[in-house]
Design an enzyme around this catalytic site. Sequence first.
Site, PDB file in Angstrom:
ATOM      1  N   HIS A   1       1.100  -1.588   0.023  1.00  0.00           N
ATOM      2  CA  HIS A   1      -0.210  -0.076  -0.031  1.00  0.00           C
ATOM      3  C   HIS A   1       0.908   0.758  -0.437  1.00  0.00           C
ATOM      4  O   HIS A   1       1.363   1.232   1.451  1.00  0.00           O
ATOM      5  CB  HIS A   1      -0.989   0.156   1.305  1.00  0.00           C
ATOM      6  CG  HIS A   1      -1.894   1.124   1.377  1.00  0.00           C
ATOM      7  ND1 HIS A   1      -3.254   0.630   1.400  1.00  0.00           N
ATOM      8  CD2 HIS A   1      -1.688   2.417   1.274  1.00  0.00           C
ATOM      9  CE1 HIS A   1      -4.315   2.094   1.530  1.00  0.00           C
ATOM     10  NE2 HIS A   1      -3.206   3.013   1.323  1.00  0.00           N
TER      11      HIS A   1
ATOM     12  N   HIS B   1       1.426   5.232  -1.925  1.00  0.00           N
ATOM     13  CA  HIS B   1       1.200   5.881  -2.550  1.00  0.00           C
ATOM     14  C   HIS B   1       2.854   7.107  -3.078  1.00  0.00           C
ATOM     15  O   HIS B   1       3.276   7.980  -2.092  1.00  0.00           O
ATOM     16  CB  HIS B   1       0.937   7.658  -1.439  1.00  0.00           C
ATOM     17  CG  HIS B   1      -0.999   6.896  -0.947  1.00  0.00           C
ATOM     18  ND1 HIS B   1      -2.029   7.307  -1.270  1.00  0.00           N
ATOM     19  CD2 HIS B   1      -0.674   6.246   0.285  1.00  0.00           C
ATOM     20  CE1 HIS B   1      -2.995   6.620  -0.554  1.00  0.00           C
ATOM     21  NE2 HIS B   1      -2.216   5.994   0.580  1.00  0.00           N
TER      22      HIS B   1
ATOM     23  N   LYS C   1      -8.962   0.037  -5.965  1.00  0.00           N
ATOM     24  CA  LYS C   1      -9.407   0.269  -4.782  1.00  0.00           C
ATOM     25  C   LYS C   1     -10.767   1.353  -3.901  1.00  0.00           C
ATOM     26  O   LYS C   1     -10.769   1.926  -5.126  1.00  0.00           O
ATOM     27  CB  LYS C   1      -7.830   1.614  -4.165  1.00  0.00           C
ATOM     28  CG  LYS C   1      -8.242   1.803  -3.027  1.00  0.00           C
ATOM     29  CD  LYS C   1      -7.497   0.915  -1.935  1.00  0.00           C
ATOM     30  CE  LYS C   1      -7.316   2.134  -0.290  1.00  0.00           C
ATOM     31  NZ  LYS C   1      -6.439   2.899  -0.054  1.00  0.00           N
TER      32      LYS C   1
ATOM     33  N   HIS D   1     -10.391   0.683   1.906  1.00  0.00           N
ATOM     34  CA  HIS D   1     -10.324   2.311   3.227  1.00  0.00           C
ATOM     35  C   HIS D   1     -11.432   1.733   3.871  1.00  0.00           C
ATOM     36  O   HIS D   1     -12.187   2.803   3.959  1.00  0.00           O
ATOM     37  CB  HIS D   1      -9.508   3.468   2.588  1.00  0.00           C
ATOM     38  CG  HIS D   1      -9.672   4.534   3.131  1.00  0.00           C
ATOM     39  ND1 HIS D   1      -8.334   5.625   3.294  1.00  0.00           N
ATOM     40  CD2 HIS D   1     -10.539   5.044   4.691  1.00  0.00           C
ATOM     41  CE1 HIS D   1      -8.042   6.111   4.560  1.00  0.00           C
ATOM     42  NE2 HIS D   1     -10.060   5.788   4.897  1.00  0.00           N
TER      43      HIS D   1
ATOM     44  N   HIS E   1      -4.078  -0.617   5.662  1.00  0.00           N
ATOM     45  CA  HIS E   1      -3.825  -0.363   6.705  1.00  0.00           C
ATOM     46  C   HIS E   1      -4.907   0.195   8.121  1.00  0.00           C
ATOM     47  O   HIS E   1      -5.576   0.700   9.128  1.00  0.00           O
ATOM     48  CB  HIS E   1      -4.316   1.063   6.379  1.00  0.00           C
ATOM     49  CG  HIS E   1      -4.644   2.305   5.931  1.00  0.00           C
ATOM     50  ND1 HIS E   1      -6.191   1.891   6.006  1.00  0.00           N
ATOM     51  CD2 HIS E   1      -4.622   2.489   4.733  1.00  0.00           C
ATOM     52  CE1 HIS E   1      -6.730   2.463   5.167  1.00  0.00           C
ATOM     53  NE2 HIS E   1      -6.473   3.078   4.150  1.00  0.00           N
TER      54      HIS E   1
ATOM     55  N   ASP F   1       1.618   2.274   3.865  1.00  0.00           N
ATOM     56  CA  ASP F   1       0.482   3.522   3.300  1.00  0.00           C
ATOM     57  C   ASP F   1       1.236   5.229   3.557  1.00  0.00           C
ATOM     58  O   ASP F   1       1.566   5.867   3.918  1.00  0.00           O
ATOM     59  CB  ASP F   1      -0.361   4.240   4.445  1.00  0.00           C
ATOM     60  CG  ASP F   1      -1.412   4.484   4.054  1.00  0.00           C
ATOM     61  OD1 ASP F   1      -1.543   5.340   2.831  1.00  0.00           O
ATOM     62  OD2 ASP F   1      -2.732   4.942   4.764  1.00  0.00           O
TER      63      ASP F   1
HETATM   64  O1  DOR Z   1      -3.291   9.539   5.481  1.00  0.00           O
HETATM   65  C1  DOR Z   1      -3.523   9.047   4.639  1.00  0.00           C
HETATM   66  N1  DOR Z   1      -2.920   9.372   3.577  1.00  0.00           N
HETATM   67  N2  DOR Z   1      -4.014   8.581   4.501  1.00  0.00           N
HETATM   68  C2  DOR Z   1      -5.036   7.973   3.717  1.00  0.00           C
HETATM   69  O2  DOR Z   1      -5.775   7.248   3.510  1.00  0.00           O
HETATM   70  C3  DOR Z   1      -4.535   8.506   2.039  1.00  0.00           C
HETATM   71  C4  DOR Z   1      -3.095   8.845   2.393  1.00  0.00           C
HETATM   72  C5  DOR Z   1      -3.004  10.296   1.059  1.00  0.00           C
HETATM   73  O3  DOR Z   1      -3.190  10.217   0.760  1.00  0.00           O
HETATM   74  O4  DOR Z   1      -2.355  11.234   1.779  1.00  0.00           O
HETATM   75 ZN    ZN Z   2      -3.217   5.038   1.471  1.00  0.00          ZN
END
Ligand code: DOR
Ligand code: ZN
Length: 336
Positions: A10, A12, A93, A132, A166, A238
């Site tokens: 997971h 970003h 997702k 999520h 998460h 995450d």
């Molecule tokens: O803390 C987070 N940041 N939780 C999420 O689900 C998305 C993520 C983000 O994309 O910044």
């Molecule tokens: Zn995330």
Amino acid sequence: MQLTTPLDMHLHLRDGEMLDNIAKCSASTFSGAIIMPNLVPPVRTKEEVVAYKERIMKAIGDERFTPYMTLFFKPSYDKVFLESVRDEITAIKLYPAGITTNSEGGVSGFDVEELRPALEAMSELDIPLCVHGETNGFVMDREAEFVSIYEKLASAFPKLKIIMEHITTKESVEVLDKFENLYATITLHHLLITLDDVAGGMLKPHLFCKPIAKRPEDREALLKIALEAHPKVMFGSDSAPHPKHAKESCGCAAGVFTAPIALQVLAELFENKNASLENLQAFISGNAQKIYALSPLAKTVTLEKKSVTVPSDYNGVVPMYADEKIAYSIKEIKNG
Ligand code: DOR
Ligand code: ZN
């Protein structure tokens, strides 16, 4: 200590300048990662997923790293569309509408009949659904309230692999074994912190994330299944970078940036808790390979017990433990 073929289930990676600035933080140490689709606009078509993958490949340069791509779930996805995109993606997702960063176009209501065509097609095509899992209730109760939705989806679509992303609560840990088709990812930060670390003293914007860190008993429940490398549980960082000014502001963006320190701190955590290297290996790679049926590029990461101070930022993004010491550092990374 050697870790083989680490996977981040997971992640970003963002887009544009941020992607170019932070992609190598993951690509250098991990063999691959499940890439979140919550861009602006979200990744929703075959063209978008292919183009985003190309931008990621460009950003990682000559690192050996596989971005396992995802689409942003829409109830209107049908079998014809999903068949056409199957080879480009590893999962889809699902975000509840408006629950976190760039999730405005997500799902509301969770009506099984409305979701049935898309989820049945995913089930038939063996496309896992990453979720999520938070309602829009009181912030500390959002994930526990979502458990009944996980139960509803898991029983309505018994062949669909559902990944509870998460997880942060003992309620999510409890439901994991009740349904064969439920799995979970756990972040590094939720194994380490509770709400006290975020807001119990001076407010710590760099530890603010969604779902928010919970109570000590929740962290204990997560630690138990991570340290024993429960076979339905995988590491998913995450890691969610935001520019420093977006975190240190009066409307703090949610997300903890852990990509550059994740393996080192996991090694320290498993050692401190007397968990075996074998379990760490399963948590950071073996379980995910089995659950997702992946054959990732081999990579061997050698860690050494040598204390280092974590940089205060990586191209303007502040990592967890910035300016603090961590016990392990990366000695060597070998392909193969
Ligand atoms: O803390 C987070 N940041 N939780 C999420 O689900 C998305 C993520 C983000 O994309 O910044
Ligand atoms: Zn995330």
